[in-house]
Design a protein around this motif. Structure first.
Motif, PDB file in Angstrom:
ATOM      1  N   GLY A 296       0.837  -1.218   0.000  1.00  0.00           N
ATOM      2  CA  GLY A 296       0.000   0.000   0.000  1.00  0.00           C
ATOM      3  C   GLY A 296       0.857   1.247   0.000  1.00  0.00           C
ATOM      4  O   GLY A 296       0.497   2.273  -0.570  1.00  0.00           O
TER       5      GLY A 296
ATOM      6  N   ARG B 104      -2.300   9.194   0.438  1.00  0.00           N
ATOM      7  CA  ARG B 104      -3.493   8.876   1.233  1.00  0.00           C
ATOM      8  C   ARG B 104      -3.231   9.196   2.698  1.00  0.00           C
ATOM      9  O   ARG B 104      -2.096   9.149   3.164  1.00  0.00           O
ATOM     10  CB  ARG B 104      -3.844   7.400   1.056  1.00  0.00           C
ATOM     11  CG  ARG B 104      -3.945   7.041  -0.439  1.00  0.00           C
ATOM     12  CD  ARG B 104      -4.357   5.623  -0.634  1.00  0.00           C
ATOM     13  NE  ARG B 104      -5.584   5.323   0.054  1.00  0.00           N
ATOM     14  CZ  ARG B 104      -5.768   4.175   0.704  1.00  0.00           C
ATOM     15  NH1 ARG B 104      -4.797   3.298   0.764  1.00  0.00           N
ATOM     16  NH2 ARG B 104      -6.922   3.941   1.274  1.00  0.00           N
TER      17      ARG B 104
ATOM     18  N   ALA C  87      -7.204   6.749   6.517  1.00  0.00           N
ATOM     19  CA  ALA C  87      -7.762   5.949   5.428  1.00  0.00           C
ATOM     20  C   ALA C  87      -6.938   4.673   5.256  1.00  0.00           C
ATOM     21  O   ALA C  87      -7.490   3.583   5.048  1.00  0.00           O
ATOM     22  CB  ALA C  87      -7.757   6.754   4.136  1.00  0.00           C
ATOM     23  N   GLU C  88      -5.634   4.847   5.393  1.00  0.00           N
ATOM     24  CA  GLU C  88      -4.749   3.711   5.255  1.00  0.00           C
ATOM     25  C   GLU C  88      -5.036   2.670   6.332  1.00  0.00           C
ATOM     26  O   GLU C  88      -5.156   1.485   6.071  1.00  0.00           O
ATOM     27  CB  GLU C  88      -3.314   4.199   5.413  1.00  0.00           C
ATOM     28  CG  GLU C  88      -2.320   3.436   4.577  1.00  0.00           C
ATOM     29  CD  GLU C  88      -0.973   4.098   4.638  1.00  0.00           C
ATOM     30  OE1 GLU C  88      -0.051   3.493   5.191  1.00  0.00           O
ATOM     31  OE2 GLU C  88      -0.887   5.262   4.158  1.00  0.00           O
TER      32      GLU C  88
ATOM     33  N   ASP D 284      -8.277   0.889   5.799  1.00  0.00           N
ATOM     34  CA  ASP D 284      -8.082  -0.097   4.741  1.00  0.00           C
ATOM     35  C   ASP D 284      -7.418  -1.352   5.280  1.00  0.00           C
ATOM     36  O   ASP D 284      -7.839  -2.479   4.991  1.00  0.00           O
ATOM     37  CB  ASP D 284      -7.194   0.496   3.627  1.00  0.00           C
ATOM     38  CG  ASP D 284      -8.058   1.202   2.610  1.00  0.00           C
ATOM     39  OD1 ASP D 284      -9.307   1.238   2.842  1.00  0.00           O
ATOM     40  OD2 ASP D 284      -7.529   1.719   1.616  1.00  0.00           O
ATOM     41  N   ARG D 285      -6.356  -1.099   6.055  1.00  0.00           N
ATOM     42  CA  ARG D 285      -5.598  -2.227   6.584  1.00  0.00           C
ATOM     43  C   ARG D 285      -6.486  -3.081   7.480  1.00  0.00           C
ATOM     44  O   ARG D 285      -6.453  -4.303   7.438  1.00  0.00           O
ATOM     45  CB  ARG D 285      -4.428  -1.690   7.387  1.00  0.00           C
ATOM     46  CG  ARG D 285      -3.135  -2.425   7.033  1.00  0.00           C
ATOM     47  CD  ARG D 285      -2.128  -2.162   8.092  1.00  0.00           C
ATOM     48  NE  ARG D 285      -1.260  -1.082   7.676  1.00  0.00           N
ATOM     49  CZ  ARG D 285      -0.187  -0.747   8.374  1.00  0.00           C
ATOM     50  NH1 ARG D 285       0.086  -1.353   9.512  1.00  0.00           N
ATOM     51  NH2 ARG D 285       0.593   0.214   7.965  1.00  0.00           N
TER      52      ARG D 285
ATOM     53  N   ARG E  19      -9.738  -3.256   7.428  1.00  0.00           N
ATOM     54  CA  ARG E  19     -10.744  -3.941   6.619  1.00  0.00           C
ATOM     55  C   ARG E  19     -10.134  -5.196   5.990  1.00  0.00           C
ATOM     56  O   ARG E  19     -10.717  -6.264   6.035  1.00  0.00           O
ATOM     57  CB  ARG E  19     -11.252  -2.998   5.531  1.00  0.00           C
ATOM     58  CG  ARG E  19     -12.601  -3.404   4.984  1.00  0.00           C
ATOM     59  CD  ARG E  19     -13.135  -2.338   4.063  1.00  0.00           C
ATOM     60  NE  ARG E  19     -13.695  -1.197   4.782  1.00  0.00           N
ATOM     61  CZ  ARG E  19     -13.813   0.013   4.239  1.00  0.00           C
ATOM     62  NH1 ARG E  19     -13.352   0.253   3.023  1.00  0.00           N
ATOM     63  NH2 ARG E  19     -14.373   0.977   4.921  1.00  0.00           N
TER      64      ARG E  19
END
Lengths: 485, 338
Positions: A36, A45, A49-50, A53-54, A56
């Motif tokens: 990423g 980003r 958000a990162e 994402d991680r 998720r």
């Protein structure tokens, strides 16, 4: 046993679903996460958000889920411990204040109030005795004044600068020497045999009435402070209890999930965590309930009794000083009173005496109602008896005064024991009320001390146990997690 | 007769002031003579009215209240009231316990009965000795507040009041008075070193203390309207429960001057050597023994006792209690009956 039987059906599903998924899915989180970084280079980003994402991505694999669950459990348990420590620190600090700060201050304010009223009574008694006042009365007056001065210093040190209490204390500090000056002038004139002495004493008394109003205000403020400390110490720590319930709920859910997926009944870490959390929650609820009961008891049976007894004592002191002043003023001051019979002109001090006696009667009855054991009831009943005799003797003294027998009236008020003076009754009321107050104070200290004691160690205990529980939860989850390596 | 009366009424007034008043009143009478003659009064009475210090302006029907008492020889002196007292064996007299030198109790008295003493008390003893007979316990003193003097008589709580009580027209409607036994007038009391000289400009911007509901306050009110007292004098909200409280305020610097009747002012001065009477009395008042209205036999009896007391006893008592602060006296006030 039944659990095991039922669980035999479940594990295969769970294991079947979980085990094949492990090898391929375990590595991706790492590379994906790392990938990423370079990928996201150009678009820039945000960390949030990162992270999402991680997370998720992590949540899609079992070890990821376990990591999240472990983290959440640890947070829940630690939060529970923290909230408990925070809420109980507040409560035990308030309980400490009740015991070691606001109650003593309220008692100090009562002492200021009482010693001022007592000084006024002693001054008028000594005055009535003639130019050469009895050494005992003089000593009592001096003791009262210095006690009031001492307590005013304490009260000043404990009041917030700029508050109304601070202003009241300043006023009292200013008026105390003024009052003393007037009393000394009254004495000097009385020694010379001048009626002017009586006028000075009445003026001193008028000043004292203003001081007593201030002292009463101070006493009321201190009592309110005491009440609010009680209000801070006694409510149930609902946030902590709620957090505890959530933490335990979380732990149970995690264990159930674990069991469903692995068919293992016990995860040592998680069980330890649940046990520790449950202990904290129980300790919290039971400890606080006991503390609360002790504190409420100390208020209902200690503070309220003490307040009523203090009020009674003050009424008795004021009545006594008005009784003396009736003879000092010899009809120099009258006031109009509107009664059922119409407007009447009465002697100011005699009228005030009657008012205070009525108050004393009321307060003694209330104190007898509040006293909850025979040691408490006895002195109050004795004081009530003394007061009845006092009323009788006072009526006789008044009759003599009305008949023009001033000396006879004087003997019946400040005379020796053989004269059956009202002074004797007043002294007895005072002694009995003092005994009752000592008893109620002991009761208060006992109950409030017990209540405060029930909170002992709860803060530290909750913190330590919560850390242990969090460690247990993390270890428990870690053990499960290690199976994937 | 007329000349003596005039002289009596003029006592206590500055000669010039009296002359001015007489001149002014003479002018008024000259104008009013035709009108008042129709009421059938003779000139002598009018002259008497004229010198009665302006009382006729406020209460036209009552003049010279001190001259309204019954003559001892006008009737029975041993009627129902006197008999009742004799039968009881003691007299009940309402007195003051706070007026130094008039009626007060010495707190340092060594005697067990710590009797009251003073000028009023001497007279009270004299009356009791004469009515009941000289024997121990022939009198009971009852301390009564100033505003309870009249109710105490009306309710028969006391037989009489001997308590620096001024004979005036309002009170005559409620109680009967003996002939006057002491003459006084409202007077200013101030520290000896102060610049206050009496009821005049020197009281401008000064705080003046009076007793609540007293004649002193009324007379200051009147004096301010007359212009005798500067409007800047501050007395309206400076009343105290008892005249003696004024000396307290004076000593504490909470008041600059006191106004009360001369006798009580002297009683205050006797308790503080640094204060003194300033100027002449600015009203003319007489103390009398107050009794129940209608107790005519008792009034006559007391007046008879007073006749003798003025000759023998009055001066001894005055010298003992009052001479020091009031100075030499020319004797008891003259007496005239109704």
């Amino acid at each position: 046993m039944t659990y095991q039987q039922q669980s035999t059906a479940a594990p295969p599903q769970g294991q079947a679903g979980a085990s094949p998924a492990i090898p391929p899915q375990a590595p991706p989180p790492g590379p994906q996460g790392r990938a990423g970084g370079p990928d996201g280079g150009p678009p820039r980003r945000t960390a949030w958000a990162e992270g999402v994402d991680r997370l998720r991505a992590g949540a899609t694999t079992e070890p990821g889920r376990l990591r999240i669950i472990g983290a959440v459990l640890a947070v829940l348990v630690v939060a529970f411990g923290a909230v408990t420590a925070w809420e109980m620190t507040e409560r035990s600090a308030a309980a400490d204040d009740v015991l070691h700060s606001s109650q003593p201050l309220s008692a100090d304010a009562a002492d200021i109030y009482r010693s001022l009223a007592d000084a006024n009574t002693a001054a008028s008694s000594g005055f009535l005795a003639g130019g050469q006042e009895p050494a005992k009365t003089r000593q009592r007056y001096e003791d009262d004044i210095s006690l009031a001065a001492d307590k005013l210093v304490t009260a000043a040190a404990n009041s917030e600068p700029g508050s109304t209490s601070a202003k009241t204390i300043t006023d009292l500090n200013k008026m105390l020497p003024e009052y003393k000056g007037l009393v000394e002038r009254a004495r000097a004139n009385n020694r010379q045999g001048y009626p002017l002495g009586g006028a000075y004493l009445r003026y001193a008394n008028a000043k004292m009435q203003i001081m007593l109003e201030d002292a009463e205000r101070l006493y009321t403020v201190e009592n309110q402070r005491l009440r609010s400390d009680y209000d801070d110490a006694t409510p149930y720590p609902w946030i902590a209890i709620g957090a505890g319930a959530v933490a335990i709920g979380g732990l149970v859910w995690a264990q159930r999930r674990n069991y469903r997926r692995t068919n293992r009944v016990l995860n040592h870490g998680m069980v330890a965590a649940t046990a520790a959390t449950t202990v904290v929650l129980l300790w919290l609820v039971v400890g606080h309930t006991v503390a609360r009961a002790g504190l409420n008891d100390s208020y209902d049976h200690g503070v309220r009794s003490m307040n009523t007894l203090n009020d009674a004592r003050l009424a008795s002191l004021k009545a006594r000083s008005n009784e003396n002043l009736t003879l000092v003023s010899r009809g120099a001051e009258t006031k109009d009173v509107v009664t059922e019979a119409g407007k009447q002109t009465v002697d100011t001090f005699d009228y005030d005496f009657e008012v205070q006696m009525k108050d004393l009667t009321k307060k003694l009855a209330a104190a007898a109602d509040l006293a909850d054991d025979s040691t408490g009831v006895k002195p109050v009943e004795a004081a009530t008896g003394n007061m009845k005799v006092w009323k009788q003797r006072h009526a006789e003294a008044r009759e003599q005064d009305q008949l023009g027998n001033y000396q006879g009236a004087l003997a019946r008020v400040i005379g020796s024991k053989a004269d059956k003076p009202t002074g004797e009754c007043f002294d007895n009321v005072e002694t009995n009320l003092k005994a009752a107050l000592t008893h109620e104070r002991a009761e208060f200290e006992q109950a409030a001390g017990d209540g405060r004691g029930a909170m002992n160690g709860l803060v530290v205990g909750a913190a330590v146990l919560a850390v242990l529980a969090a460690a247990g939860a993390v270890l428990g989850i870690g053990r499960r997690l290690s199976e994937y390596r | 007769m007329n000349a003596r009366r005039l002289r009596a009424s003029l006592r206590g007034w500055g000669g010039v002031g009296a002359m001015a008043v007489v001149c002014a009143l003479a002018a008024v009478f000259a104008l009013l003579l035709p009108v008042t003659q129709s009421r059938g009064n003779d000139a002598e009475d009018l002259a008497g009215q004229g010198t009665a210090t302006g009382d006729q302006i406020r209460a036209p029907k009552c003049t010279d209240p001190e001259k309204q008492s019954l003559s001892p020889s006008s009737g029975d002196q041993d009627g129902k009231t006197v008999q009742k007292i004799k039968k009881r064996g003691y007299l009940i007299i309402g007195v003051d316990q706070n007026s130094y030198r008039f009626g007060y109790r010495d707190p340092n008295s060594e005697s067990d009965d710590a009797e009251l003493e003073g000028f009023d008390i001497d007279l009270a003893h004299e009356i009791a000795d004469k009515i009941v007979g000289a024997k121990p316990n022939n009198v009971r003193f009852r301390a009564i507040p100033t505003d309870q003097r009249i109710p105490a008589i009306q309710d028969e709580k006391v037989d009489m009041v001997v308590r620096t009580m001024t004979i005036n027209c309002d009170r005559l409607k409620q109680v009967a008075f003996s002939s006057p036994y002491f003459e006084t007038g409202q007077q200013v009391l101030a520290p000896k070193k102060s610049g206050i000289t009496g009821l005049d400009k020197s009281l401008a911007k000064k705080r003046i203390c009076t007793a609540k509901g007293s004649t002193a306050w009324d007379s200051l009110d009147a004096a301010e309207k007359d212009g005798a007292l500067p409007a800047s004098a501050d007395f309206r909200d400076r009343t105290v429960p008892n005249q003696l409280d004024c000396l307290v305020r004076l000593q504490l610097g909470e008041a600059d001057a006191v106004v009360t009747d001369g006798a009580l002012a002297a009683s205050q001065a006797a308790q503080d050597p640094t204060v003194g009477l300033k100027g002449e009395p600015f009203t003319d008042e007489f103390y009398g023994v107050a009794m129940k209205k209608g107790a005519d036999d008792l009034v006559r009896r007391v007046n008879q006792i007073l006749v003798d007391y003025r000759k023998d006893g009055w001066r001894t008592s005055y010298d003992k209690w009052l001479a020091e602060s009031l100075g030499e006296s020319s004797g008891p006030p003259p007496v005239q009956y109704k």
